[in-house]
Scaffold this active site. Sequence first.
Site, PDB file in Angstrom:
ATOM      1  N   ARG A  64      38.808  43.695  54.136  1.00 36.85           N
ATOM      2  CA  ARG A  64      39.939  44.551  53.768  1.00 36.85           C
ATOM      3  C   ARG A  64      39.648  46.033  53.979  1.00 36.85           C
ATOM      4  NH1 ARG A  64      41.228  41.925  48.297  1.00 36.85           N
ATOM      5  NH2 ARG A  64      39.553  40.546  48.899  1.00 36.85           N
ATOM      6  N   GLU A 101      26.193  38.096  41.660  1.00 38.50           N
ATOM      7  CA  GLU A 101      26.034  37.564  40.304  1.00 38.50           C
ATOM      8  C   GLU A 101      25.170  36.283  40.345  1.00 38.50           C
ATOM      9  OE1 GLU A 101      29.798  37.314  38.451  1.00 38.50           O
ATOM     10  OE2 GLU A 101      28.948  36.830  36.478  1.00 38.50           O
TER      11      GLU A 101
HETATM   12  P1  AMP Z   1      32.118  44.739  44.595  1.00 39.13           P
HETATM   13  O1  AMP Z   1      30.947  44.504  45.502  1.00 39.13           O
HETATM   14  O2  AMP Z   1      31.983  44.006  43.285  1.00 39.13           O
HETATM   15  O3  AMP Z   1      32.423  46.210  44.393  1.00 39.13           O
HETATM   16  O4  AMP Z   1      33.378  44.037  45.262  1.00 39.13           O
HETATM   17  C1  AMP Z   1      34.140  44.696  46.166  1.00 39.13           C
HETATM   18  C2  AMP Z   1      34.842  43.751  47.103  1.00 39.13           C
HETATM   19  O5  AMP Z   1      35.382  42.585  46.459  1.00 39.13           O
HETATM   20  C3  AMP Z   1      35.995  44.476  47.763  1.00 39.13           C
HETATM   21  O6  AMP Z   1      35.807  44.330  49.155  1.00 39.13           O
HETATM   22  C4  AMP Z   1      37.246  43.796  47.285  1.00 39.13           C
HETATM   23  O7  AMP Z   1      38.026  43.465  48.404  1.00 39.13           O
HETATM   24  C5  AMP Z   1      36.814  42.535  46.547  1.00 39.13           C
HETATM   25  N1  AMP Z   1      37.313  42.484  45.131  1.00 39.13           N
HETATM   26  C6  AMP Z   1      36.542  42.543  44.013  1.00 39.13           C
HETATM   27  N2  AMP Z   1      37.294  42.464  42.900  1.00 39.13           N
HETATM   28  C7  AMP Z   1      38.580  42.358  43.296  1.00 39.13           C
HETATM   29  C8  AMP Z   1      39.847  42.280  42.613  1.00 39.13           C
HETATM   30  N3  AMP Z   1      39.950  42.267  41.275  1.00 39.13           N
HETATM   31  N4  AMP Z   1      40.979  42.214  43.365  1.00 39.13           N
HETATM   32  C9  AMP Z   1      40.893  42.225  44.713  1.00 39.13           C
HETATM   33  N5  AMP Z   1      39.746  42.310  45.407  1.00 39.13           N
HETATM   34  C10 AMP Z   1      38.594  42.374  44.726  1.00 39.13           C
END
Ligand code: AMP
Length: 178
Positions: A64, A101
């Site tokens: 995305r 995780e």
């Molecule tokens: P992180 O590594 O935990 O910061 O996760 C980021 C990635 O996970 C991004 O590329 C988002 O597209 C996806 N993501 C994580 N949480 C959500 C959420 N609540 N809604 C949509 N996409 C999410």
Amino acid sequence: MTSPELIQKLEETIENIPDFPIPGIQFKDISPIFLDAKLYETVIEQFVRFSKGKVDAVCGIESRGYLFGIAIAVALEVPFILIRKAGKLPPPVISEKYDLEYGSAIIETREGQIKPGQRILIHDDLLATGGTTEAAAKLVEKQGATVSQFSFLIGLKGLNGEEKLNKFNAEVYHILEY
Ligand code: AMP
């Protein structure tokens, strides 16, 4: 500065899907933004205003991060570099492993696309725990470039994502916060 009108419009447009893809997650579906070309254009203008004159290339995080990232790079007239999950890009690649995780993951870029000394914008749609973005920043630094900015459409509060990014001494920007 993001206008209150843009924030309101985005809040009305982005759909919150409870318990997707697993119970407890409030999934932010950004796909309705792409049904409204004018809104999409306004979002890109906002990101471009943040980064204009400050970066030499944009790195987008699969998948995305590509949706806005390529348009940002085109408007800034700088290269766009794909950061992908392991095994998607042909060799030679540079890799970075990071913890999830449960277990771990690897992200990659094609070797040689990021040039030493470049000021890089790392872009993704959403900052949650920051794990993926932190790994992307390490991948950039491994190649002798500097992360000067991070941008996201959405920043999720309470997951300490921004704390993970502090060590890179880069500007962090998100249009919306939940
Ligand atoms: P992180 O590594 O935990 O910061 O996760 C980021 C990635 O996970 C991004 O590329 C988002 O597209 C996806 N993501 C994580 N949480 C959500 C959420 N609540 N809604 C949509 N996409 C999410």
